[in-house]
Write an enzyme that holds these catalytic residues in place. Structure first.
Site, PDB file in Angstrom:
ATOM      1  N   LYS A 161       0.865  -1.190   0.000  1.00 48.01           N
ATOM      2  CA  LYS A 161       0.000   0.000   0.000  1.00 48.01           C
ATOM      3  C   LYS A 161       0.892   1.227   0.000  1.00 48.01           C
ATOM      4  O   LYS A 161       1.760   1.373   0.866  1.00 48.01           O
ATOM      5  CB  LYS A 161      -0.906  -0.041   1.234  1.00 48.01           C
ATOM      6  CG  LYS A 161      -1.574   1.274   1.585  1.00 48.01           C
ATOM      7  CD  LYS A 161      -2.699   1.046   2.581  1.00 48.01           C
ATOM      8  CE  LYS A 161      -2.714   2.106   3.656  1.00 48.01           C
ATOM      9  NZ  LYS A 161      -3.812   1.895   4.629  1.00 48.01           N
ATOM     10  N   ASP A 239     -11.903   4.256   4.406  1.00 47.75           N
ATOM     11  CA  ASP A 239     -11.277   4.132   5.721  1.00 47.75           C
ATOM     12  C   ASP A 239     -11.933   5.189   6.622  1.00 47.75           C
ATOM     13  O   ASP A 239     -12.928   4.895   7.302  1.00 47.75           O
ATOM     14  CB  ASP A 239      -9.758   4.335   5.558  1.00 47.75           C
ATOM     15  CG  ASP A 239      -8.980   4.388   6.864  1.00 47.75           C
ATOM     16  OD1 ASP A 239      -9.593   4.300   7.948  1.00 47.75           O
ATOM     17  OD2 ASP A 239      -7.729   4.529   6.827  1.00 47.75           O
TER      18      ASP A 239
HETATM   19  O1  OSB Z   1      -4.810   5.559   6.647  1.00 53.21           O
HETATM   20  O2  OSB Z   1      -4.506   3.525   7.061  1.00 53.21           O
HETATM   21  C1  OSB Z   1      -4.238   4.696   7.295  1.00 53.21           C
HETATM   22  C2  OSB Z   1      -1.388   4.909   9.835  1.00 53.21           C
HETATM   23  C3  OSB Z   1      -1.825   5.970  10.609  1.00 53.21           C
HETATM   24  C4  OSB Z   1      -2.992   6.610  10.275  1.00 53.21           C
HETATM   25  C5  OSB Z   1      -3.729   6.204   9.172  1.00 53.21           C
HETATM   26  C6  OSB Z   1      -3.316   5.130   8.397  1.00 53.21           C
HETATM   27  C7  OSB Z   1      -2.110   4.500   8.720  1.00 53.21           C
HETATM   28  C8  OSB Z   1      -1.529   3.425   7.921  1.00 53.21           C
HETATM   29  C9  OSB Z   1      -0.550   2.511   8.618  1.00 53.21           C
HETATM   30  O3  OSB Z   1      -1.722   3.282   6.736  1.00 53.21           O
HETATM   31  C10 OSB Z   1      -0.955   1.099   8.650  1.00 53.21           C
HETATM   32  C11 OSB Z   1      -0.047   0.320   9.589  1.00 53.21           C
HETATM   33  O4  OSB Z   1       0.997  -0.135   9.152  1.00 53.21           O
HETATM   34  O5  OSB Z   1      -0.393   0.194  10.780  1.00 53.21           O
HETATM   35 MG    MG Z   2      -6.139   4.665   5.323  1.00 50.70          MG
END
Ligand code: OSB
Ligand code: MG
Length: 397
Positions: A161, A239
């Site tokens: 990602k 999300d």
């Molecule tokens: O948008 O998924 C997100 C981390 C902090 C805030 C938002 C997000 C994220 C990540 C990290 O994408 C995912 C991880 O490795 O924990």
């Molecule tokens: Mg996200």
């Protein structure tokens, strides 16, 4: 089962490399570790709130006050089933990360009292390994992104990602595609960095063959996402916009989502998470478990949840060494050669805090007694916690 006390420990853990998104850059992971105690058993969880309200409105300070003043009065009396907790807390609006942290610790506590691994109480499948992906922050150059992404791919992560923002999107993604080939599952996460007026720009993403684009538009939007989704063949994953099974249903009905990223903290606990998982399964909506750079405590919770049958895509629960030099649990999570993490099999979440490491990284702690009182019959008129006061909240570092 009765709860006697709840402890909050604030920890500050350096990240191995800074994590940059469209909304900010973090070089240290800070979080509340929650411990609930009662009947000689402890349950653990972690709050996924942030330093500043940039991902959601919740922060470490808001979580502290929500737990102390609003949540604790609802924890008194006999608790027969961890499913009760979410109902007891339903009169409290918002503050989902605070509610989730407490509810998740109570699920761990309950599973331990039944000497069962947590996934079994949640209704998960008997699987010992979970295929996982990795979330890669915004890098200094496309070449650096290529090197970082390739190294994770070679380690075995099942999908990559890539965080994007205007000015860091199609060009680095196209270079990454050229470097890794068409077979590597790649997706992008915009964290709400675009507007519907950018709709034509998203057409340029189509020939990248991304698995999905996560949360391209506003954090509180569903309607514009539906408009965008209808223009694109690349699926939209939501999300930030999804806080409940009702949000998921409305987004699905409007055509705003093709895929769901589920974070227990974002939706307020396991009870709403189980409802979303059931909804996704019923409507054949692909689902995966998101992450918030959790320590090993939150990571263990995420793995137990991901054993549920509705989780059909690799999520963001990566190994401990992707984030930290040293985690706060005694047996950190390591990536298996087949791109999986192993689900702990002990009672509850099946991982333990490392007391020595906790001493090094804990900058503040406070413990509150749970009032000995009546069972909570979903009474919204319970008094606010008499232990409340307004001190200077000095969390250290
Ligand atoms: O948008 O998924 C997100 C981390 C902090 C805030 C938002 C997000 C994220 C990540 C990290 O994408 C995912 C991880 O490795 O924990
Ligand atoms: Mg996200």
């Amino acid at each position: 089962m009765r709860l006697e006390e709840i402890q909050l420990q604030f920890i500050s853990l350096p990240l191995k490399t800074p994590f940059a998104t469209s909304f900010g850059r973090e070089d240290t992971k800070r979080a509340w570790i929650i411990t609930v105690r009662g009947d000689g058993i402890e349950g653990y969880a972690e709050s996924v709130a942030s330093d500043l309200p940039l991902y959601s409105e919740e922060t470490h300070a808001s979580v502290y006050y929500a737990i102390r003043d609003a949540i604790i009065p609802h924890l008194q009396g006999n608790i027969r089933d961890p499913r009760e907790i979410s109902l007891r807390l339903q009169s409290i609006r918002g503050n989902r990360m605070a509610k989730a942290a407490v509810e998740m610790a109570i699920w761990d506590w309950f599973a331990k009292s039944e000497r069962q691994p947590l996934y079994r109480l949640l209704g998960g499948r008997e699987v010992d390994r979970i295929p996982v992906g990795v979330s890669i922050g915004i890098q200094d150059s496309p070449e650096q992104l290529g090197a970082v992404a390739e190294s994770y791919w070679k380690q075995g992560y099942r999908r990559l990602k890539i965080k994007i923002r205007p000015g860091w999107d199609v060009i680095p993604l196209r270079m990454l595609r050229a470097r890794l080939g068409d077979e590597v599952p790649i997706m992008a996460d915009a964290n709400s960095a675009y507007r519907l007026a950018d709709r034509d720009h998203f057409k340029e993403f189509e020939d990248l063959h991304l698995m999905m684009i996560e949360q391209p538009l506003a954090y509180d939007d569903i309607v514009d996402h539906a408009t965008l989704a209808k223009m694109l063949s690349t699926p939209i994953c939501l999300d930030e916009s999804i806080h409940s099974v009702d949000d998921a249903r409305k987004a699905w009905e409007l055509g705003a989502l093709g895929i769901i990223n589920l974070k227990v903290g974002r939706v307020g606990g396991y009870a709403p998470s189980l409802a979303i998982e059931a909804f996704a399964r019923q409507h054949h909506i692909p689902l995966w478990c998101g992450g918030m750079l959790e320590t090993g405590i939150g990571r263990a919770h995420n793995l137990h949840l991901t054993t549920l049958a509705g989780f059909t895509l690799p999520g963001d629960t990566s190994a401990s060494d992707r984030y930290f030099w040293q985690d706060i649990i005694t047996e950190p999570f390591a990536l298996n050669a087949d791109g999986t993490l192993t689900v702990p099999t002990g009672s509850g979440i099946g991982v333990d805090l490392d007391p020595k490491r906790m001493q090094e990284v804990c900058t503040y702690e406070e413990t509150w007694k749970i009032p000995v009182g009546q069972d909570d019959h979903l009474n919204p008129h319970l008094n606010i916690n008499p232990q409340r006061r307004f001190p200077e909240l000095d969390l250290g570092r």
